[in-house]
Design a protein around this motif. Structure first.
Motif, PDB file in Angstrom:
ATOM      1  N   THR A  89       0.847  -1.197   0.000  1.00 14.53           N
ATOM      2  CA  THR A  89       0.000   0.000   0.000  1.00 14.53           C
ATOM      3  C   THR A  89       0.882   1.247   0.000  1.00 14.53           C
ATOM      4  OG1 THR A  89      -0.055   0.190   2.406  1.00 14.53           O
ATOM      5  CG2 THR A  89      -1.770  -1.204   1.355  1.00 14.53           C
ATOM      6  N   ALA A  90       0.280   2.372  -0.292  1.00 13.91           N
ATOM      7  CA  ALA A  90       1.021   3.637  -0.277  1.00 13.91           C
ATOM      8  C   ALA A  90       1.600   3.905   1.109  1.00 13.91           C
ATOM      9  CB  ALA A  90       0.117   4.788  -0.716  1.00 13.91           C
ATOM     10  N   ASP A  91       0.799   3.710   2.138  1.00 16.17           N
ATOM     11  CA  ASP A  91       1.278   3.933   3.506  1.00 16.17           C
ATOM     12  C   ASP A  91       2.357   2.923   3.884  1.00 16.17           C
ATOM     13  OD1 ASP A  91      -0.437   6.091   3.838  1.00 16.17           O
ATOM     14  OD2 ASP A  91      -1.973   4.924   4.881  1.00 16.17           O
ATOM     15  N   GLY A  92       2.153   1.691   3.469  1.00 17.90           N
ATOM     16  CA  GLY A  92       3.150   0.658   3.742  1.00 17.90           C
ATOM     17  C   GLY A  92       4.471   0.962   3.074  1.00 17.90           C
ATOM     18  N   TRP A  93       4.410   1.432   1.830  1.00 16.36           N
ATOM     19  CA  TRP A  93       5.628   1.797   1.095  1.00 16.36           C
ATOM     20  C   TRP A  93       6.353   2.938   1.809  1.00 16.36           C
ATOM     21  CZ3 TRP A  93       9.583   0.818  -1.619  1.00 16.36           C
ATOM     22  CH2 TRP A  93      10.271   1.798  -2.313  1.00 16.36           C
ATOM     23  N   ALA A  94       5.625   3.978   2.165  1.00 19.46           N
ATOM     24  CA  ALA A  94       6.240   5.119   2.844  1.00 19.46           C
ATOM     25  C   ALA A  94       6.877   4.684   4.162  1.00 19.46           C
ATOM     26  CB  ALA A  94       5.210   6.213   3.078  1.00 19.46           C
ATOM     27  N   ALA A  95       6.204   3.810   4.890  1.00 18.40           N
ATOM     28  CA  ALA A  95       6.734   3.328   6.172  1.00 18.40           C
ATOM     29  C   ALA A  95       7.983   2.478   5.985  1.00 18.40           C
ATOM     30  CB  ALA A  95       5.666   2.524   6.913  1.00 18.40           C
ATOM     31  N   GLN A  96       8.099   1.795   4.862  1.00 17.40           N
ATOM     32  CA  GLN A  96       9.268   0.953   4.608  1.00 17.40           C
ATOM     33  C   GLN A  96      10.444   1.739   4.048  1.00 17.40           C
ATOM     34  OE1 GLN A  96       8.090  -2.327   2.115  1.00 17.40           O
ATOM     35  NE2 GLN A  96       6.357  -2.790   3.421  1.00 17.40           N
ATOM     36  N   VAL A  97      10.178   2.659   3.142  1.00 19.16           N
ATOM     37  CA  VAL A  97      11.269   3.337   2.450  1.00 19.16           C
ATOM     38  C   VAL A  97      11.909   4.437   3.303  1.00 19.16           C
ATOM     39  CG1 VAL A  97       9.847   5.018   1.178  1.00 19.16           C
ATOM     40  CG2 VAL A  97      12.009   4.262   0.223  1.00 19.16           C
ATOM     41  N   ALA A  98      11.125   5.176   4.048  1.00 17.00           N
ATOM     42  CA  ALA A  98      11.659   6.312   4.811  1.00 17.00           C
ATOM     43  C   ALA A  98      12.809   5.939   5.749  1.00 17.00           C
ATOM     44  CB  ALA A  98      10.541   7.016   5.574  1.00 17.00           C
ATOM     45  N   PRO A  99      12.671   4.914   6.607  1.00 13.99           N
ATOM     46  CA  PRO A  99      13.767   4.623   7.539  1.00 13.99           C
ATOM     47  C   PRO A  99      15.019   4.048   6.869  1.00 13.99           C
ATOM     48  CG  PRO A  99      11.965   3.056   7.827  1.00 13.99           C
ATOM     49  CD  PRO A  99      11.499   4.080   6.847  1.00 13.99           C
ATOM     50  N   ILE A 100      14.886   3.607   5.630  1.00 15.84           N
ATOM     51  CA  ILE A 100      16.065   3.101   4.923  1.00 15.84           C
ATOM     52  C   ILE A 100      16.709   4.208   4.093  1.00 15.84           C
ATOM     53  CG2 ILE A 100      16.834   1.500   3.115  1.00 15.84           C
ATOM     54  CD1 ILE A 100      14.742  -0.469   4.249  1.00 15.84           C
ATOM     55  N   ARG A 101      15.909   5.000   3.421  1.00 16.88           N
ATOM     56  CA  ARG A 101      16.445   6.018   2.518  1.00 16.88           C
ATOM     57  C   ARG A 101      16.926   7.264   3.249  1.00 16.88           C
ATOM     58  NH1 ARG A 101      18.431   9.503   0.597  1.00 16.88           N
ATOM     59  NH2 ARG A 101      18.302  10.376  -1.485  1.00 16.88           N
ATOM     60  N   GLU A 102      16.191   7.743   4.227  1.00 15.23           N
ATOM     61  CA  GLU A 102      16.534   9.003   4.874  1.00 15.23           C
ATOM     62  C   GLU A 102      17.905   9.011   5.544  1.00 15.23           C
ATOM     63  OE1 GLU A 102      13.057  10.072   7.151  1.00 15.23           O
ATOM     64  OE2 GLU A 102      11.908  10.354   5.301  1.00 15.23           O
ATOM     65  N   PRO A 103      18.348   7.939   6.211  1.00 20.37           N
ATOM     66  CA  PRO A 103      19.689   7.967   6.815  1.00 20.37           C
ATOM     67  C   PRO A 103      20.841   8.077   5.805  1.00 20.37           C
ATOM     68  CG  PRO A 103      18.377   6.224   7.786  1.00 20.37           C
ATOM     69  CD  PRO A 103      17.612   6.738   6.608  1.00 20.37           C
ATOM     70  N   LEU A 104      20.560   7.820   4.538  1.00 21.35           N
ATOM     71  CA  LEU A 104      21.611   7.913   3.516  1.00 21.35           C
ATOM     72  C   LEU A 104      21.974   9.354   3.202  1.00 21.35           C
ATOM     73  CD1 LEU A 104      20.345   5.148   1.066  1.00 21.35           C
ATOM     74  CD2 LEU A 104      22.064   4.936   2.879  1.00 21.35           C
ATOM     75  N   GLY A 105      21.094  10.275   3.535  1.00 26.59           N
ATOM     76  CA  GLY A 105      21.368  11.691   3.289  1.00 26.59           C
ATOM     77  C   GLY A 105      20.899  12.133   1.918  1.00 26.59           C
ATOM     78  N   SER A 106      21.337  13.320   1.543  1.00 28.80           N
ATOM     79  CA  SER A 106      20.914  13.882   0.264  1.00 28.80           C
ATOM     80  C   SER A 106      21.708  13.266  -0.886  1.00 28.80           C
ATOM     81  CB  SER A 106      21.079  15.404   0.274  1.00 28.80           C
ATOM     82  OG  SER A 106      22.434  15.738   0.494  1.00 28.80           O
ATOM     83  N   LEU A 107      21.115  13.300  -2.051  1.00 30.41           N
ATOM     84  CA  LEU A 107      21.754  12.761  -3.245  1.00 30.41           C
ATOM     85  C   LEU A 107      22.957  13.617  -3.624  1.00 30.41           C
ATOM     86  CD1 LEU A 107      21.628  10.765  -5.696  1.00 30.41           C
ATOM     87  CD2 LEU A 107      20.370  12.590  -6.872  1.00 30.41           C
ATOM     88  N   VAL A 108      24.075  12.966  -3.882  1.00 27.36           N
ATOM     89  CA  VAL A 108      25.269  13.646  -4.379  1.00 27.36           C
ATOM     90  C   VAL A 108      25.407  13.390  -5.879  1.00 27.36           C
ATOM     91  CG1 VAL A 108      27.792  13.763  -4.230  1.00 27.36           C
ATOM     92  CG2 VAL A 108      26.428  13.523  -2.145  1.00 27.36           C
ATOM     93  N   SER A 109      25.285  12.128  -6.287  1.00 22.76           N
ATOM     94  CA  SER A 109      25.371  11.799  -7.712  1.00 22.76           C
ATOM     95  C   SER A 109      24.675  10.479  -7.989  1.00 22.76           C
ATOM     96  CB  SER A 109      26.831  11.716  -8.165  1.00 22.76           C
ATOM     97  OG  SER A 109      27.474  10.621  -7.541  1.00 22.76           O
ATOM     98  N   ARG A 110      24.253  10.330  -9.240  1.00 24.96           N
ATOM     99  CA  ARG A 110      23.629   9.087  -9.697  1.00 24.96           C
ATOM    100  C   ARG A 110      24.057   8.894 -11.147  1.00 24.96           C
ATOM    101  NH1 ARG A 110      18.467   9.926  -8.247  1.00 24.96           N
ATOM    102  NH2 ARG A 110      18.634   8.588  -6.419  1.00 24.96           N
ATOM    103  N   THR A 111      24.772   7.808 -11.406  1.00 20.23           N
ATOM    104  CA  THR A 111      25.299   7.528 -12.738  1.00 20.23           C
ATOM    105  C   THR A 111      24.827   6.158 -13.185  1.00 20.23           C
ATOM    106  OG1 THR A 111      27.286   8.780 -12.174  1.00 20.23           O
ATOM    107  CG2 THR A 111      27.416   7.358 -14.116  1.00 20.23           C
ATOM    108  N   GLU A 112      24.319   6.094 -14.403  1.00 17.74           N
ATOM    109  CA  GLU A 112      23.868   4.806 -14.923  1.00 17.74           C
ATOM    110  C   GLU A 112      25.045   3.841 -14.979  1.00 17.74           C
ATOM    111  OE1 GLU A 112      22.110   2.805 -18.953  1.00 17.74           O
ATOM    112  OE2 GLU A 112      21.723   4.937 -18.648  1.00 17.74           O
ATOM    113  N   LYS A 113      24.824   2.666 -14.421  1.00 16.68           N
ATOM    114  CA  LYS A 113      25.850   1.625 -14.373  1.00 16.68           C
ATOM    115  C   LYS A 113      25.571   0.540 -15.407  1.00 16.68           C
ATOM    116  CE  LYS A 113      27.832  -1.757 -11.217  1.00 16.68           C
ATOM    117  NZ  LYS A 113      28.082  -2.092  -9.847  1.00 16.68           N
ATOM    118  N   SER A 114      24.327   0.059 -15.456  1.00 16.33           N
ATOM    119  CA  SER A 114      23.985  -1.013 -16.393  1.00 16.33           C
ATOM    120  C   SER A 114      22.488  -1.046 -16.626  1.00 16.33           C
ATOM    121  CB  SER A 114      24.462  -2.364 -15.862  1.00 16.33           C
ATOM    122  OG  SER A 114      23.776  -2.703 -14.678  1.00 16.33           O
ATOM    123  N   ILE A 115      22.134  -1.706 -17.717  1.00 14.83           N
ATOM    124  CA  ILE A 115      20.726  -1.947 -18.008  1.00 14.83           C
ATOM    125  C   ILE A 115      20.625  -3.328 -18.631  1.00 14.83           C
ATOM    126  CG2 ILE A 115      20.847  -0.753 -20.237  1.00 14.83           C
ATOM    127  CD1 ILE A 115      17.875   0.103 -19.671  1.00 14.83           C
TER     128      ILE A 115
END
Length: 153
Positions: A77-103
């Protein structure tokens, strides 16, 4: 099972997608698909993946759920997703860079119906975690690329 593919759609993993393709390279399991079409589809899928992870970067977790594919929405669910992603993503901090590695173009994934998939990996640096790999699993449904899986390792 589809839920296993999505793994609650966010996971720290040690594994990597099988046989990734470096940017600029192409592979297709569909003999009828031309290289030009594959390159174009890869570019469209990659741009859709980038747009989606920007929502995650901005903390727009409910919006990212809204923009995800139907398989994603069926798994969490939307609420379930937000509850799962926030505690994992937020401690990583702000984005510095994102480069395509593979597809990697795939027509099948474990636990998912046959279809047109792209597994797109990015080398991603965050302010509190400079060496991460994000993998966004895209699925083309109804002519549109949408997210059906997201992993950070």
């Amino acid at each position: 099972m589809l839920a296993a593919l999505i793994a609650a759609t966010l996971a720290f993993t040690a594994g990597t997608p099988s046989d990734p393709i470096a940017p600029g390279q192409v592979a297709s399991e569909k003999g009828e698909e031309t290289m030009e079409n594959l390159v174009q589809e890869n570019a469209v899928a990659t741009e859709a993946a980038r747009n989606w992870v920007r929502l995650i970067d901005a903390g727009e977790y409910t919006e990212s759920w809204s923009e995800a594919g139907s398989m994603f929405k069926q798994a969490v669910t939307a609420d379930g997703w937000a509850a799962q992603v926030a505690p994992i993503r937020e401690p990583l901090g702000s984005l510095v860079s994102r480069t395509e590695k593979s597809i990697e173009a795939r027509t099948d994934l474990p636990g998912a119906p046959a279809g047109d998939y792209r597994m797109i990996s990015f080398d991603t640096a965050y302010s509190a975690s400079p060496e991460r790999v994000e993998t966004v699993v895209m699925h083309k449904e109804n002519g549109r690329w949408s997210v059906v899986g997201y992993f950070i390792r």
